[in-house]
Design a protein around this motif. Structure first.
Motif, PDB file in Angstrom:
ATOM      1  N   PRO A 109      12.492 -12.254-108.629  1.00  0.00           N
ATOM      2  CA  PRO A 109      12.185 -12.452-107.202  1.00  0.00           C
ATOM      3  C   PRO A 109      13.295 -13.170-106.444  1.00  0.00           C
ATOM      4  O   PRO A 109      13.519 -12.898-105.251  1.00  0.00           O
ATOM      5  CB  PRO A 109      10.895 -13.291-107.241  1.00  0.00           C
ATOM      6  CG  PRO A 109      10.261 -12.941-108.545  1.00  0.00           C
ATOM      7  CD  PRO A 109      11.398 -12.727-109.503  1.00  0.00           C
ATOM      8  N   ALA A 121      12.372  -6.787 -96.523  1.00  0.00           N
ATOM      9  CA  ALA A 121      10.963  -6.665 -96.134  1.00  0.00           C
ATOM     10  C   ALA A 121      10.750  -7.203 -94.717  1.00  0.00           C
ATOM     11  O   ALA A 121      11.421  -8.151 -94.294  1.00  0.00           O
ATOM     12  CB  ALA A 121      10.080  -7.419 -97.120  1.00  0.00           C
ATOM     13  N   ALA A 274       6.877 -15.868-102.408  1.00  0.00           N
ATOM     14  CA  ALA A 274       5.989 -14.699-102.456  1.00  0.00           C
ATOM     15  C   ALA A 274       6.678 -13.469-101.884  1.00  0.00           C
ATOM     16  O   ALA A 274       6.428 -12.340-102.337  1.00  0.00           O
ATOM     17  CB  ALA A 274       4.698 -14.989-101.706  1.00  0.00           C
ATOM     18  N   ARG A 275       7.544 -13.651-100.905  1.00  0.00           N
ATOM     19  CA  ARG A 275       8.311 -12.507-100.377  1.00  0.00           C
ATOM     20  C   ARG A 275       9.180 -11.913-101.476  1.00  0.00           C
ATOM     21  O   ARG A 275       9.269 -10.686-101.624  1.00  0.00           O
ATOM     22  CB  ARG A 275       9.195 -12.961 -99.207  1.00  0.00           C
ATOM     23  CG  ARG A 275       8.476 -13.104 -97.894  1.00  0.00           C
ATOM     24  CD  ARG A 275       9.435 -13.539 -96.793  1.00  0.00           C
ATOM     25  NE  ARG A 275      10.593 -12.641 -96.650  1.00  0.00           N
ATOM     26  CZ  ARG A 275      10.585 -11.470 -96.016  1.00  0.00           C
ATOM     27  NH1 ARG A 275       9.462 -11.041 -95.449  1.00  0.00           N
ATOM     28  NH2 ARG A 275      11.680 -10.734 -95.919  1.00  0.00           N
ATOM     29  N   SER A 277       8.675 -12.122-104.732  1.00  0.00           N
ATOM     30  CA  SER A 277       7.812 -11.516-105.755  1.00  0.00           C
ATOM     31  C   SER A 277       7.318 -10.148-105.320  1.00  0.00           C
ATOM     32  O   SER A 277       7.280  -9.192-106.118  1.00  0.00           O
ATOM     33  CB  SER A 277       6.624 -12.440-106.049  1.00  0.00           C
ATOM     34  OG  SER A 277       7.051 -13.662-106.595  1.00  0.00           O
ATOM     35  N   ALA A 278       6.929 -10.019-104.049  1.00  0.00           N
ATOM     36  CA  ALA A 278       6.421  -8.736-103.554  1.00  0.00           C
ATOM     37  C   ALA A 278       7.512  -7.673-103.594  1.00  0.00           C
ATOM     38  O   ALA A 278       7.269  -6.520-103.989  1.00  0.00           O
ATOM     39  CB  ALA A 278       5.893  -8.910-102.137  1.00  0.00           C
ATOM     40  N   GLN A 279       8.708  -8.023-103.210  1.00  0.00           N
ATOM     41  CA  GLN A 279       9.798  -7.048-103.215  1.00  0.00           C
ATOM     42  C   GLN A 279      10.239  -6.697-104.640  1.00  0.00           C
ATOM     43  O   GLN A 279      10.604  -5.556-104.921  1.00  0.00           O
ATOM     44  CB  GLN A 279      10.978  -7.594-102.408  1.00  0.00           C
ATOM     45  CG  GLN A 279      10.651  -7.732-100.921  1.00  0.00           C
ATOM     46  CD  GLN A 279      11.806  -8.320-100.123  1.00  0.00           C
ATOM     47  OE1 GLN A 279      12.687  -7.601 -99.658  1.00  0.00           O
ATOM     48  NE2 GLN A 279      11.805  -9.644 -99.978  1.00  0.00           N
ATOM     49  N   SER A 281       8.242  -6.679-107.283  1.00  0.00           N
ATOM     50  CA  SER A 281       7.204  -5.798-107.825  1.00  0.00           C
ATOM     51  C   SER A 281       7.362  -4.375-107.302  1.00  0.00           C
ATOM     52  O   SER A 281       7.195  -3.400-108.039  1.00  0.00           O
ATOM     53  CB  SER A 281       5.823  -6.340-107.467  1.00  0.00           C
ATOM     54  OG  SER A 281       5.599  -7.604-108.052  1.00  0.00           O
ATOM     55  N   ALA A 282       7.680  -4.252-106.005  1.00  0.00           N
ATOM     56  CA  ALA A 282       7.877  -2.924-105.445  1.00  0.00           C
ATOM     57  C   ALA A 282       9.066  -2.219-106.078  1.00  0.00           C
ATOM     58  O   ALA A 282       9.027  -1.013-106.354  1.00  0.00           O
ATOM     59  CB  ALA A 282       8.079  -3.034-103.934  1.00  0.00           C
TER      60      ALA A 282
END
Length: 291
Positions: A109, A121, A274-275, A277-279, A281-282
């Motif tokens: 991340p 994002a 969290a930004r 982590s989200a990217q 995962s994507a």
């Protein structure tokens, strides 16, 4: 020789019934011999019956063994397991293979929040600071106003504006939280690189301008003392300024102000991470979904 009346033996005749008249003496020898004979007959009967039972059980066991071992009329199949798997005989067909190369590690991340090139994002004030409340343990903070500007210096106090400008601040997003007369404004500044954000944190002077509105009045204005802090994560630097809404000066003994600053600062840290982590995962699932 005299042929007179009937002649009797010298001793009276013994009866064969041992249970005859009471004045006759039983033949104890005959009784013992009869009892022994009966015992011998009973013993041979039991022995013969046990032998027959044993033979019957042995026959049952033999039948069970033959049945479970798959035996039958064909002696070639006797004792073989009919359910055993058959091994392949045609080795000319391709066989399954397994790669010895380990799969790549999942994306980090931090890679996605360290540079503007990878941190793509969408970002808005409401997505960075969502909801109407912030709950930390048993403490619930009411969210006040939020704002976002590309003129970073305009949302600062003191020398912080010049520091942000020097390191190339692209955007400054702010939000205010309040609980029991203590309020805090957090400002998240975006830079192109991790080095720029770290430099702004190290050189921070002054503070982020507090943001009033949405039920929270002015605080940390004019001649008062508030708690200011600065930190960074990746290409983000974040700043907090906390104090009393009444205008009271903050001292080292005011634990509620320090706790409020800690809670909101930790929330900002978690939202930034969290930004990433989200990217990450994507990016990890993109090859499997064809994205």
């Amino acid at each position: 020789m005299s042929f007179g009346g009937p002649q009797w033996p010298h001793e009276p005749h013994q009866q064969n019934d041992p249970y005859g008249a009471a004045n006759q003496t039983p033949d104890w020898s005959a009784l013992a011999e009869a009892s022994a004979a009966r015992a011998r007959r009973r013993r041979w009967t039991l022995i013969g019956g046990g032998a027959l039972a044993t033979a019957a059980i042995a026959s049952i066991i033999a039948v069970a063994i033959v049945t479970t071992s798959g035996g039958g009329d064909d002696p070639n199949t006797s004792g073989k397991n009919s359910t055993a798997p058959e091994l392949p005989t045609d080795t000319s067909k391709p066989q399954p293979s397994f790669s010895s190369v380990a799969p790549p590690p999942p994306p980090d991340p931090m890679d996605f929040i360290s540079t503007a090139q990878k941190d793509r994002a969408p970002l808005a004030a409401e997505s960075l600071f969502p909801g109407r409340r912030l709950t930390v343990g048993d403490r619930v903070y009411r969210k006040g106003a939020v704002s976002s500007t590309t003129d970073c210096a305009s949302a600062t106090q003191g020398a912080l504006g010049a520091v942000l400008r020097e390191h190339g601040c692209d955007r400054l997003i702010r939000a205010t939280y309040e609980r029991d007369g203590v309020a805090v404004t957090v400002g998240v500044a975006l830079f192109d690189t991790t080095a720029a954000a770290a430099g702004a944190k190290e050189e921070a002077s002054g503070g982020v301008a507090t943001l009033a509105g949405s039920g929270v009045g002015d605080f940390c204005r004019a001649r008062t003392v508030c708690l200011r802090r600065a930190n960074s994560l990746g290409r983000y630097a974040y700043f907090t300024q906390a104090g009393f809404t009444s205008g009271k000066k903050v001292t080292k003994a005011d634990e509620t102000v320090f706790r409020t600053s800690d809670d909101v600062g930790t929330f900002a840290f978690n939202q930034i991470y969290a930004r990433g982590s989200a990217q990450a995962s994507a990016a990890a699932t993109a090859p499997a979904t064809g994205q």
